[in-house]
Design a protein around this motif. Structure first.
Motif, PDB file in Angstrom:
ATOM      1  N   TRP A  25       0.941  -1.160  -0.040  1.00  0.00           N
ATOM      2  CA  TRP A  25       0.119  -0.023  -0.035  1.00  0.00           C
ATOM      3  C   TRP A  25       0.952   1.263  -0.101  1.00  0.00           C
ATOM      4  CZ3 TRP A  25      -0.079   3.842   3.750  1.00  0.00           C
ATOM      5  CH2 TRP A  25      -0.878   4.839   3.478  1.00  0.00           C
ATOM      6  N   PHE A  26       1.840   1.394   1.019  1.00  0.00           N
ATOM      7  CA  PHE A  26       2.540   2.580   0.939  1.00  0.00           C
ATOM      8  C   PHE A  26       3.460   2.878   0.010  1.00  0.00           C
ATOM      9  CE2 PHE A  26       6.711   4.562   2.443  1.00  0.00           C
ATOM     10  CZ  PHE A  26       6.209   5.839   2.952  1.00  0.00           C
ATOM     11  N   ASN A  28       2.921   1.706  -3.251  1.00  0.00           N
ATOM     12  CA  ASN A  28       2.102   2.193  -4.381  1.00  0.00           C
ATOM     13  C   ASN A  28       1.449   3.563  -4.206  1.00  0.00           C
ATOM     14  OD1 ASN A  28       2.002  -0.266  -5.913  1.00  0.00           O
ATOM     15  ND2 ASN A  28       0.410  -0.920  -4.479  1.00  0.00           N
ATOM     16  N   GLU A  29       1.392   4.205  -2.988  1.00  0.00           N
ATOM     17  CA  GLU A  29       1.149   5.360  -2.849  1.00  0.00           C
ATOM     18  C   GLU A  29       2.099   6.311  -3.387  1.00  0.00           C
ATOM     19  OE1 GLU A  29      -1.687   7.134  -1.338  1.00  0.00           O
ATOM     20  OE2 GLU A  29      -2.850   5.425  -1.666  1.00  0.00           O
ATOM     21  N   GLU A  87      -1.344  14.334   3.835  1.00  0.00           N
ATOM     22  CA  GLU A  87      -2.210  13.241   3.517  1.00  0.00           C
ATOM     23  C   GLU A  87      -2.139  11.794   3.847  1.00  0.00           C
ATOM     24  OE1 GLU A  87      -2.658  13.835  -0.932  1.00  0.00           O
ATOM     25  OE2 GLU A  87      -3.319  15.790  -0.643  1.00  0.00           O
ATOM     26  N   MET A  88      -0.823  11.720   3.562  1.00  0.00           N
ATOM     27  CA  MET A  88      -0.193  10.325   3.970  1.00  0.00           C
ATOM     28  C   MET A  88      -0.325  10.087   5.451  1.00  0.00           C
ATOM     29  SD  MET A  88       0.397   8.343   1.234  1.00  0.00           S
ATOM     30  CE  MET A  88       1.341   7.123   2.209  1.00  0.00           C
ATOM     31  N   LYS A  91      -3.709   9.213   6.159  1.00  0.00           N
ATOM     32  CA  LYS A  91      -4.062   7.567   5.637  1.00  0.00           C
ATOM     33  C   LYS A  91      -3.470   6.667   6.525  1.00  0.00           C
ATOM     34  CE  LYS A  91      -4.663   9.009   0.852  1.00  0.00           C
ATOM     35  NZ  LYS A  91      -4.163   8.861  -0.551  1.00  0.00           N
TER      36      LYS A  91
END
Length: 131
Positions: A25-26, A28-29, A87-88, A91
């Motif tokens: 996930w991280f 890919n972000e 933003e991160m 999340k």
């Protein structure tokens, strides 16, 4: 020119499933894409650099990782902006990630160092730094 740039980093992990869920996930972000995948490992690539995560053998799991021992302390990644770091951060918190130095966010690294710090499933410290 690529001379001197990091080609890849390989990290042995205690639980490949937890690690691939977190790092997949991280990364890919951040714009990485899945690169290699085999029974005991997974990697993600961004341009010419890739990160590899490999399941450690049971016989090596008796001593857990700790960033204050000899070896890797943390991995730091560039962010495109302070807004992206914010933003991160949201999340990561929503995902239940262990956040480091939350009372000092976003200046835990100093007055001019805008970053978020957190841990992966093996407690490896990760940093995302704004320009």
């Amino acid at each position: 020119m690529t001379q001197g740039l990091i080609h890849h980093i390989e990290i042995y992990v205690s639980d490949l499933n937890k690690t691939t869920h977190f790092w997949g996930w991280f990364l890919n972000e951040l714009g990485y894409t899945s690169y290699q995948n085999w029974e005991n490992g997974q990697s993600w690539r961004l341009e010419e650099t890739y990160l590899v995560f490999v399941q450690a053998e049971d016989r090596f799991l008796d001593i857990p990782y700790h960033r204050c021992r000899v070896g890797l302390n943390h991995l730091a990644f560039h962010a495109e902006s302070r807004e992206f770091v914010d933003e991160m951060t949201q999340k990561l918190q929503q995902r239940g990630t262990t956040m480091l130095y939350p009372d000092l966010y976003p200046y835990a690294g100093g007055e001019t160092h805008y970053a978020v710090y957190f841990e992966d499933p093996d407690r490896i410290k990760v940093e995302l730094v704004a320009p």
